[in-house]
Design a protein around this motif. Structure first.
Motif, short mmCIF file in Angstrom:
data_model
loop_
_atom_site.label_atom_id
_atom_site.label_comp_id
_atom_site.label_asym_id
_atom_site.label_seq_id
_atom_site.Cartn_x
_atom_site.Cartn_y
_atom_site.Cartn_z
N ALA A 63 0.83 -1.21 0.00
CA ALA A 63 0.00 0.00 0.00
C ALA A 63 0.87 1.26 0.00
O ALA A 63 0.57 2.23 -0.70
CB ALA A 63 -0.93 -0.01 1.22
N LEU A 117 2.35 1.93 -3.46
CA LEU A 117 1.34 2.46 -4.36
C LEU A 117 1.15 3.96 -4.14
O LEU A 117 1.10 4.74 -5.11
CB LEU A 117 0.01 1.73 -4.15
CG LEU A 117 -0.08 0.27 -4.60
CD1 LEU A 117 -1.44 -0.31 -4.24
CD2 LEU A 117 0.18 0.13 -6.09
N ARG A 118 1.03 4.36 -2.88
CA ARG A 118 0.85 5.79 -2.57
C ARG A 118 2.07 6.59 -3.00
O ARG A 118 1.94 7.68 -3.58
CB ARG A 118 0.62 5.98 -1.07
CG ARG A 118 -0.75 5.56 -0.58
CD ARG A 118 -1.04 6.13 0.80
NE ARG A 118 -0.07 5.71 1.80
CZ ARG A 118 -0.14 4.57 2.49
NH1 ARG A 118 -1.15 3.74 2.27
NH2 ARG A 118 0.78 4.28 3.39
N GLU A 155 -4.54 1.70 -1.66
CA GLU A 155 -3.54 2.51 -0.97
C GLU A 155 -3.78 2.60 0.54
O GLU A 155 -2.85 2.87 1.30
CB GLU A 155 -3.49 3.92 -1.56
CG GLU A 155 -2.94 3.95 -2.97
CD GLU A 155 -2.80 5.36 -3.52
OE1 GLU A 155 -2.91 6.32 -2.72
OE2 GLU A 155 -2.59 5.52 -4.74
#
Length: 280
Positions: free
Chosen positions: A19, A22-23, A51
């Motif tokens: 996550a 991804l962010r 995310e």
């Protein structure tokens, strides 16, 4: 993209790290979630949930993100680690999940429900909700459970023999569509070369595992362990004589079960009995 330090200070837990990456990739690019959704063709809220750790998304979504960010294979590798991360399961199940993922052969008997390795999303939602899970916790547990199906996919997937008590197939879900999907998935799974499904008819009467679900796992070192479960608790059985007693009971039931072809016909009959979805 500039090289990153080896020590990043970010999470070492696979799901959280996925996550975070991804962010980081999105914010470094300066994209908003809505723009990401417009470019890749998925609802932007999916990327927000990925995310925040609410969902891992599908491999197709992750591959599209890899291509978009120019990180070929990186995000998919992190996604695979997150899917297989035992910390996503409740603590009492984690050791079993590690052994399941490492097993080279599996045998199961289900007395009342379909095993997690063969559950569809709709089936998992209803079963886990009965256990008290709800909201985000329920979503994460369902995703973790259905993610386990990857174990049975691919050329190197281990063989699974699953005996289903007839009662499993006569206990439908409240959602007719979800129940139909589950039966169809069992038929689909039974077509795989590594999956053998057999139905144990109610007419066989009482047997040695009349109130117990059990899974046998043969491990890389040749040892076999068993995991027994009822509605309230599960137990990993590793002592050889105890595993042997369970295996004898399992073998006796296997001899009484319908053969795979007859079992497939039985599941087809159950599918034919599912009422059609009402027209709108």
């Amino acid at each position: 993209m500039p090289p990153r330090r080896v020590i990043t200070g970010r999470s070492q837990e696979p799901r959280k790290r996925f996550a975070e990456e991804l962010r980081l990739l999105r914010t470094e690019r300066g994209d908003g979630l809505r723009k990401l959704g417009e470019v890749l063709g998925w609802d932007w809220s999916l990327f927000g949930k990925m995310e925040s750790g609410q969902t891992l998304g599908s491999p197709e979504v992750v591959q599209a993100l890899d291509q978009y960010y120019g990180t070929p294979g990186l995000l998919l590798a992190l996604w695979e680690l997150a899917v297989g991360d035992p910390t996503q399961f409740k603590e009492q199940y984690r050791r079993y999940m590690v052994l399941e993922a490492e097993s080279v052969n599996l045998w199961h008997f289900g007395v009342s429900t379909v095993h997690g390795l063969l559950q569809t999303e709709g089936y998992a939602y209803e079963v886990l909700a009965l256990g008290g899970a709800k909201g985000q916790e329920l979503d994460q547990q369902v995703e973790a459970r259905t993610g386990r199906r990857k174990l049975l996919e691919g050329e190197d997937a281990p063989p699974l023999r699953a005996l289903l008590a007839e009662a499993v197939l006569r206990a439908p879900l409240r959602d007719v569509v979800a129940w139909r999907d589950q039966l169809e998935y069992l038929l689909e799974a039974s077509d795989r070369p590594n999956v053998t499904l057999q139905v144990l008819p109610q007419s066989v009467g009482l047997h040695g595992l009349v109130s117990t679900d059990v899974m046998f796992l043969r491990l890389l070192d040749g040892k076999t362990v068993a995991y027994t479960e009822n509605a309230h608790r599960g137990e990993l059985v590793e002592e050889n004589s105890a595993v042997e007693r369970l295996q004898r009971a399992y073998d006796a039931m296997r001899d009484l079960a319908l053969n795979p072809a007859e079992s497939r016909k039985f599941i087809l009959r159950m599918l034919e009995e599912v009422p059609c979805e009402p027209s709108t």
